[in-house]
Enzyme design. Structure first.
Site, PDB file in Angstrom:
ATOM      1  N   TRP A 350       0.821  -1.214   0.000  1.00 41.50           N
ATOM      2  CA  TRP A 350       0.000   0.000   0.000  1.00 41.50           C
ATOM      3  C   TRP A 350       0.851   1.259   0.000  1.00 41.50           C
ATOM      4  CZ3 TRP A 350      -1.982   2.451   5.100  1.00 41.50           C
ATOM      5  CH2 TRP A 350      -0.980   2.426   6.070  1.00 41.50           C
ATOM      6  N   GLU A 489       0.553  -3.820  11.805  1.00 39.54           N
ATOM      7  CA  GLU A 489       0.599  -5.260  11.496  1.00 39.54           C
ATOM      8  C   GLU A 489       0.841  -6.118  12.724  1.00 39.54           C
ATOM      9  OE1 GLU A 489       3.757  -5.061   8.614  1.00 39.54           O
ATOM     10  OE2 GLU A 489       2.249  -5.134   7.027  1.00 39.54           O
ATOM     11  N   LYS A 609       2.588  -1.322  15.944  1.00 41.28           N
ATOM     12  CA  LYS A 609       3.844  -1.176  15.199  1.00 41.28           C
ATOM     13  C   LYS A 609       3.929   0.221  14.590  1.00 41.28           C
ATOM     14  CE  LYS A 609       6.176  -3.176  11.159  1.00 41.28           C
ATOM     15  NZ  LYS A 609       5.985  -4.056   9.998  1.00 41.28           N
TER      16      LYS A 609
HETATM   17  C1  BGC Z   1       4.996  -1.897   6.993  1.00 48.04           C
HETATM   18  C2  BGC Z   1       3.943  -1.823   5.926  1.00 48.04           C
HETATM   19  C3  BGC Z   1       4.596  -1.502   4.606  1.00 48.04           C
HETATM   20  C4  BGC Z   1       5.690  -2.519   4.303  1.00 48.04           C
HETATM   21  C5  BGC Z   1       6.424  -2.201   3.039  1.00 48.04           C
HETATM   22  C6  BGC Z   1       6.059  -2.909   6.590  1.00 48.04           C
HETATM   23  O1  BGC Z   1       7.069  -2.923   7.540  1.00 48.04           O
HETATM   24  O2  BGC Z   1       4.429  -2.299   8.207  1.00 48.04           O
HETATM   25  O3  BGC Z   1       2.995  -0.832   6.244  1.00 48.04           O
HETATM   26  O4  BGC Z   1       3.664  -1.529   3.589  1.00 48.04           O
HETATM   27  O5  BGC Z   1       6.607  -2.523   5.345  1.00 48.04           O
HETATM   28  O6  BGC Z   1       7.056  -0.972   3.116  1.00 48.04           O
END
Ligand code: BGC
Length: 795
Positions: A350, A489, A609
C-alpha cells in the site's frame, strides 16, 4: 554520517560495516533499472552486494521452509554489469578487503545523477595506483549505463591489467533473513563476444521466462593488448595497458540491458549489442544524462533552506530514480524498497499511498501508469475476491508480476529463529489505498478520461468488495467488517483465537465508507453513455448503489475510553510495560519479535507497530475527517481526536519507517510541539538506518516520498479539490520556510513559497485558465503570468 554540501552526498574512507548501507544510498537508477553503489572490483560477499534490478522483472521459486513447500516471487537480481577489476603487473586483483587503501572517497552528485569514487591502492610491492571512477545509469536512454575508470600510476611505470566483465553467477542473497530460501533465478546463462571490444551475456529467468541480454563495450584511449576470457556464466574482456608514472589512462565501459518485457524489440541480446554499438561516447552520454537530470530537478523543484533540505533532496533523488518519467511507459507498481535491494522481494504494498500524492503534482503521467498497473490486475483482484467468497475486487496485500497475492505464508523471526505463519495478507485496506490514489490523481490532474474509465472501474469493484464484505449486525444496527488486519501489522488475531483477523478496524471501516461515498459521487458525475457502459460492464444495478449508500453511513467504528478504538475489543487488551521493555531491550521497534522470542505475543497488548487509527489524520484534513465521521453518525470533535492521538502516540513502537512520518504529519496539526521529533526521525530513517540494518536491503520509498509530501501537502494543507487548490498551512518552527514548484492541471512550474507568515504563488505564463486558490477565509484567482502574496492567519 556523510559530509553533505547541498547537492552531493559524500562518504570518506572505506568502512566494511557501512558498505551495504552506502551501496543502497548510492544506488543509481532511471526508473527502468537500477544498480546498487557497489565497488566494481568486488563480488557479492558478507561486505559487498552488487545488485541490479529492472522494474517489474520478477520470478517465482519454490523453497522448503520448516517442512513446508513455499513459493515466493522475487524481483530478480540481474547479471552484474559493474565488474571491473584491476591489478598492477602480475600482482593479485586489487580489492579494499585484501589490499591497503590509502584513501577512499565516494561522492554521489544528485544534480548530475552520477556516482564518483576516488581511491588509491598500494599493491604487494608497495606501488601506488590512483583510481577515479564515475558511473551513471542513463536517464535519457534507460537501457544504458556507463562506468569510466581512470588509472594513474604514482611513482612507477609498468603495466596494469584490467578485466571488464558481465557476471551471470549472481543470485538473490541480499537479505540475510531469506538466505535459506531458493535464490537462483537465472538459467541458460551464456557469455560471448560480439566484436573486438564488446562482450555479451544472455540468460533467462527460470519460471517467468523473461529473457535478458546485456552487452558491454570497453574502450581505452591507451594502446592496450586485449583479449576475451569468458568463464562459463561470466563474460570477460581483458586489457593489458602500459602505464607511465603520473599519466592517467582511461577505460570506459558502456553497458546496454534489455529484457523481453521491453516494447519494440525482438531479441534482448541483439537489442543490447546493437544499442551498445551505437551508443555515443562518454562525454556525449554524460552531457545528455546531466541535461535530463536538470529537467527532472526543475519539474520537482523543492527548496528547503535548513538542514532538512539536503536530506529531502536525497529522498527526491531516490524517488526519481525508482519512478522516473520512463516509468510512464512500463507496467510496474511502486516497489516498497525502491529498485535498491531485495527486501520485501521488490513487492508492491500500500506504500503507493505515500508516493502517488507527491507524484501527482509533478509527474502525473507516472501516477497514471502506476494506477494502470493496478487496473491491469483488476481482473485478478476480482478473481481473488470470488475465490474467497466475496464480491468486487480484493487487491493483494503484496503484489508482483500478475497481481496474485504474493505475501509470504511464513516469515522468520530472526530473534527466535522460528518460522511463523504470516497473516498480513488480511490487510484488505490496500484496496482503499488504491481507490484513494485514483481519486487524488484525478483531482490533481483533472484527468476525467481516466476517472471515467479505468478509475471508475477500479472504484466500483473496490466499493463492491467493501459493501459485500460488510455484514449487518442487527444488535448494533450497523455494518461490521470482520476478520481483517489493519495497517498496524502487530495485531493479527485476538489473544487465544483459533483464527486470524480482527473485527471493525477503525481505519479499514472509515476508509471503506469514504470509498463507497466517493464511488457514488463518481457514478453520479459520469457522462450518461459512459455510465451505461460501466453499469453493463460491471453488472451494476441501482439496488446495489442503495446498499452502498446505506453501508457507507452505517459502518461500525468502535470507541473505548472516549477514544477511537483501533478495532473492536482493543480497549480490553493488556497494557504493556513500555518503560520496562525499553530498559531491557533498548530498541523496541520490533516489539512483535521481542515478545514472540519471549514466548509471548504482541496480540495481547495495546501496542502498535505503526500508525493505524492515526492514519486517518494523514489521509484526511481535519474538516474532511469530521465530515466522514458525521456521515457515519459519529461526532468527532477536536477533543476526541486529540485524546485519540495521545492514546496511540504512547502505545506505538514505530517498527515501520512510515510510522514516524505519519505521526509527524498528524502531530503538526494536533500537537505541534511534539511534531518535529517524528519529522526528524522520518528524515533520518534511511540515512541513519534507524530500522537497524534494513536500509542496506533497500531504501524505504514510501517514507522517502512521504517526507517530500509532508512539505508539499502536510505543512501547506494543500488539497486539489473540485478544481481549486485549497491551502491550510500549519507552521512548524523547524520547517518554516520552503518553496516548491508543482504541475497542476496543465500548468507547469506553479511556484509556492512560504516565508515569514506569507504565502506567495506564482503561475507561469500560458494560455490556461487562472488557478483558484482557496484559503480558509478567502479565495483568490491567480492568472498565468501573475503572482500573488497572501498573509497567513496566525495559528
Ligand atoms: C509496513 C507496511 C509496509 C511494508 C512495506 C512494513 O514494515 O508495516 O505498512 O507496507 O513494510 O514498506
Amino acid at each position: 554520517m556523510p559530509d553533505r554540501p547541498d547537492w552531493t552526498w559524500e562518504y570518506e574512507g572505506y568502512d566494511p560495516a557501512q558498505e551495504r548501507l552506502r551501496e543502497s544510498l548510492c544506488t543509481l537508477g532511471n526508473g527502468y533499472f537500477a544498480t546498487r553503489g557497489a565497488a566494481p572490483e568486488c563480488t557479492a560477499d558478507s561486505v559487498h552486494y552488487p545488485g541490479t534490478y529492472a522494474a517489474g522483472c520478477y520470478n517465482r521459486l519454490t523453497s522448503d521452509v520448516a517442512g513446508h513447500q513455499v513459493e515466493n516471487e522475487d524481483m530478480v537480481n540481474l547479471p552484474n554489469w559493474l565488474p571491473l577489476r584491476f591489478r598492477t603487473g602480475s600482482g593479485t586483483w586489487l580489492s579494499p578487503d585484501t589490499h591497503k587503501l590509502l584513501d577512499h572517497h565516494q561522492r554521489l552528485d544528485l544534480r548530475s545523477g552520477t556516482l564518483e569514487r576516488t581511491l588509491r591502492y598500494e599493491d604487494e610491492s608497495g606501488r601506488h595506483l590512483a583510481v577515479r571512477q564515475l558511473r551513471l545509469v542513463h536517464m535519457v536512454d534507460p537501457h544504458l549505463a556507463l562506468l569510466r575508470t581512470e588509472f594513474t600510476a604514482e611513482g612507477w611505470s609498468g603495466e596494469i591489467e584490467v578485466e571488464s566483465a558481465l557476471d551471470g553467477t549472481v543470485t538473490n542473497t541480499g537479505v540475510e533473513r531469506y538466505r535459506s530460501l531458493a535464490s537462483r533465478h537465472l538459467t541458460h546463462v551464456h557469455a560471448g563476444t560480439a566484436t573486438d571490444d564488446t562482450v555479451w551475456l544472455r540468460c533467462r529467468t527460470s519460471t517467468s521466462d523473461i529473457r535478458i541480454g546485456l552487452a558491454a563495450r570497453t574502450v581505452t584511449g591507451a594502446s592496450a593488448e586485449t583479449r576475451t576470457a569468458h568463464e562459463g556464466t561470466r563474460a570477460a574482456y581483458l586489457l593489458h595497458i602500459p602505464v607511465t608514472d603520473g599519466r592517467t589512462v582511461t577505460v570506459d565501459k558502456t553497458v546496454a540491458l534489455h529484457t523481453t518485457r521491453d516494447p519494440a524489440i525482438s531479441d534482448p541480446l541483439h537489442a543490447a549489442v546493437d544499442r551498445v554499438s551505437r551508443a555515443p561516447d562518454f562525454a556525449a552520454l554524460l552531457t545528455s544524462h546531466r541535461t535530463a537530470w536538470q529537467q527532472l530537478w526543475r519539474n520537482a523543484e523543492l527548496d528547503v533552506p535548513n538542514s532538512a533540505g539536503p536530506i529531502l533532496r536525497l529522498h527526491l533523488f531516490h524517488v526519481l530514480q525508482t519512478l522516473s518519467p520512463h516509468t510512464a511507459d512500463l507496467d510496474v507498481g511502486v516497489p516498497a524498497r525502491g529498485l535498491h535491494g531485495e527486501a520485501y522481494r521488490g513487492h508492491v504494498f500500500w506504500d503507493e499511498l505515500f508516493v502517488l500524492p507527491y507524484l501527482n503534482l509533478h509527474f502525473p503521467e507516472v501516477s497514471r501508469a502506476l494506477l494502470t498497473y493496478r487496473h491491469r490486475r483488476l481482473g485478478r483482484a476480482c478473481s481473488a475476491a470470488r475465490d474467497a467468497g466475496h464480491t468486487g475486487a480484493m487487491y493483494p496485500w503484496q503484489s508482483g508480476s500478475n497481481g496474485r497475492e504474493e505475501t509470504q505464508q511464513l516469515h522468520l523471526n530472526p530473534r527466535s529463529g522460528r518460522w511463523l505463519p504470516d497473516h498480513s495478507h488480511l490487510q484488505h485496506h490496500v484496496g482503499s489505498a488504491i481507490a484513494y490514489n485514483v481519486w487524488q490523481y484525478c483531482e490533481a490532474s483533472g484527468d476525467a478520461e481516466f476517472l471515467h474509465t479505468k478509475g471508475a472501474e477500479m472504484l466500483v469493484q473496490i466499493a463492491r468488495f467493501w459493501a459485500g464484505i460488510a455484514a449487518y449486525d442487527a444488535t448494533l444496527g450497523r455494518y461490521r467488517i470482520r476478520g481483517v488486519v489493519g495497517p498496524d501489522e502487530y495485531h493479527e488475531a485476538y489473544p487465544g483465537a483459533d483464527k486470524p483477523g480482527l473485527d471493525d478496524n477503525a481505519y479499514t471501516n472509515v476508509t471503506a465508507s469514504w470509498v463507497l461515498a466517493r464511488t457514488l459521487d463518481v457514478l453520479r458525475g459520469l457522462p450518461e453513455p459512459r455510465r451505461r457502459d460501466l453499469f453493463e460492464r460491471t453488472a451494476l444495478d441501482p439496488g446495489e448503489l442503495n446498499a452502498w449508500e446505506d453501508v457507507s453511513r452505517k459502518l461500525h467504528v468502535p470507541f473505548h475510553d472516549e477514544v477511537i478504538s483501533q478495532f473492536a475489543g482493543y480497549g480490553d487488551l493488556a497494557e504493556l510495560d513500555w518503560d520496562g521493555y525499553r530498559e531491557r531491550y533498548g530498541d523496541i521497534r520490533r516489539l512483535d519479535r521481542i515478545l514472540e522470542a519471549e514466548g509471548d505475543t504482541v496480540n495481547r497488548y495495546q501496542a502498535s507497530k505503526q500508525a493505524d487509527v492515526l492514519m486517518l489524520g494523514y489521509l484526511f484534513s481535519p474538516a474532511e475527517l469530521r465530515s466522514l465521521f458525521r456521515r457515519l453518525g459519529y461526532e468527532l470533535d477536536d477533543a476526541t481526536w486529540q485524546r485519540t492521538v495521545d492514546h496511540y502516540l504512547r502505545r506505538t513502537s514505530h517498527g515501520s519507517t512510515l510510522s514516524s512520518l505519519v505521526h509527524g504529519w498528524v502531530l503538526a496539526r494536533a500537537r505541534r510541539a511534539d511534531a518535529w521529533t517524528y519529522v526528524h526521525e522520518a528524515l533520518a530513517g534511511d540515512i541513519a538506518d534507524l530500522q537497524g540494518g534494513t536500509t542496506g536491503e533497500g531504501i524505504h520509498l514510501g517514507a522517502m516520498a512521504g517526507t517530500l509530501d509532508l512539505v508539499q501537502r502536510g505543512l501547506t494543507g494543500l488539497e486539489p479539490r473540485g478544481g481549486a487548490l485549497r491551502l491550510d498551512p500549519v507552521p512548524l518552527p523547524e520547517l518554516s520556510e520552503y518553496g516548491f514548484a508543482i504541475r497542476y492541471r496543465g500548468h507547469w512550474g506553479v511556484q509556492l513559497r512560504l516565508c515569514s507568515g506569507e504565502l506567495r504563488i506564482t503561475v507561469p505564463a500560458s494560455d490556461r485558465d487562472p488557478i483558484d486558490i482557496a484559503l480558509a477565509d478567502r479565495t483568490v484567482s491567480v492568472a498565468p503570468g501573475e503572482s500573488c502574496t497572501l498573509a497567513l492567519p496566525d495559528r
